[in-house]
Scaffold this active site. Sequence first.
Site, PDB file in Angstrom:
ATOM      1  N   HIS A  37       0.847  -1.210   0.000  1.00 47.14           N
ATOM      2  CA  HIS A  37       0.000   0.000   0.000  1.00 47.14           C
ATOM      3  C   HIS A  37       0.877   1.253   0.000  1.00 47.14           C
ATOM      4  CE1 HIS A  37      -2.755  -2.912   2.160  1.00 47.14           C
ATOM      5  NE2 HIS A  37      -3.526  -2.505   1.173  1.00 47.14           N
ATOM      6  N   LYS A  79      -1.119  -6.761  -8.038  1.00 44.44           N
ATOM      7  CA  LYS A  79      -1.372  -8.114  -7.520  1.00 44.44           C
ATOM      8  C   LYS A  79      -2.831  -8.509  -7.753  1.00 44.44           C
ATOM      9  CE  LYS A  79      -1.923  -9.003  -3.081  1.00 44.44           C
ATOM     10  NZ  LYS A  79      -3.226  -9.668  -2.951  1.00 44.44           N
ATOM     11  N   SER A  92       0.583  -9.030   0.998  1.00 47.32           N
ATOM     12  CA  SER A  92      -0.872  -9.043   1.134  1.00 47.32           C
ATOM     13  C   SER A  92      -1.184  -8.933   2.617  1.00 47.32           C
ATOM     14  CB  SER A  92      -1.413 -10.381   0.602  1.00 47.32           C
ATOM     15  OG  SER A  92      -2.707 -10.615   1.102  1.00 47.32           O
TER      16      SER A  92
END
Length: 288
Positions: free
Chosen positions: A35, A149, A185
């Site tokens: 992020h 992703k 993730s």
Amino acid sequence: MRVVRTVAALREAIAEAGDGGVGLVPTMGALHEGHLSLVRAARQDHELVIVSVFVNPTQFNDAADLDAYPRDEARDVELAASAGADLVFAPNVAEMYPQGFATTVRVTGSITHRLEGAMRGSAHFDGVATIVAKLLIAVSPDSAYFGAKDAQQVVVVRRMVADLGIPTRIVSCPTSREEGGLARSSRNARLSPSARTRALAIPRALREIEGALSHGEMDAGVLKERGLAVLRADELEVEYLEIVDPDGLEALASVTRPALCVVAVRVENVRLIDNVLLTPAHALAAER
Ligand code: PAF
């Protein structure tokens, strides 16, 4: 760092900031380096960088998964600030889905029904398209940043934005990877040490396929088998491993032009996805 919780307060803050350009990074929180790379990309491009933190209930097909989703707003705000964000938009569910909410944004066709849509139910992408449309309407950003992703999510959001004429540039940023290649993730936090080691078979399988392609193997069936053998060796539960067209996501029989290899597996019940863009040697040579 300012945190706002309502669309009204968000619009006020954007108006106060003037018109130097706005970049939005939509997230469900549990921020990690992936992020933060999106925030940094937005920071480079825009005067005002907004990170939204909202665990969107409509995109979960499993109530237990929604409940288990990690939430730590204070940590998210700190991390967003450290990467250069100016503002966090952290609404509650009633702000985004007020009493009587009855609208769904649905992108139809193979891009939502195949792969993640087939595994999680096509309502998953209804939830994603609806919340992303609401965020884009609330913020009116010049650009919005998504991780590569979630390749299918990027395809769906691009389709939605084009179809609805939303004037936001959709930016897909490269997948951020841990040492060993595992795609970052929020779910990685749920991996036990042994599951994390086994999950390294995912990037290994993708590299195996890339390697076979670079040695001239273009048959998608053969390439898939090469990747599946790597995943099976670590006893990963494979939901799908497919070689597809990067735009329409239809399965390809051979890799004679750029293609996307997408994979979803479960490791000790943690669901992980990843992908790699495959470029055949002749296309690479033509690029040079
Ligand atoms: O990728 C995510 O985190 C979510 O799907 C998104 C885009 C923030 C929508 O809830």
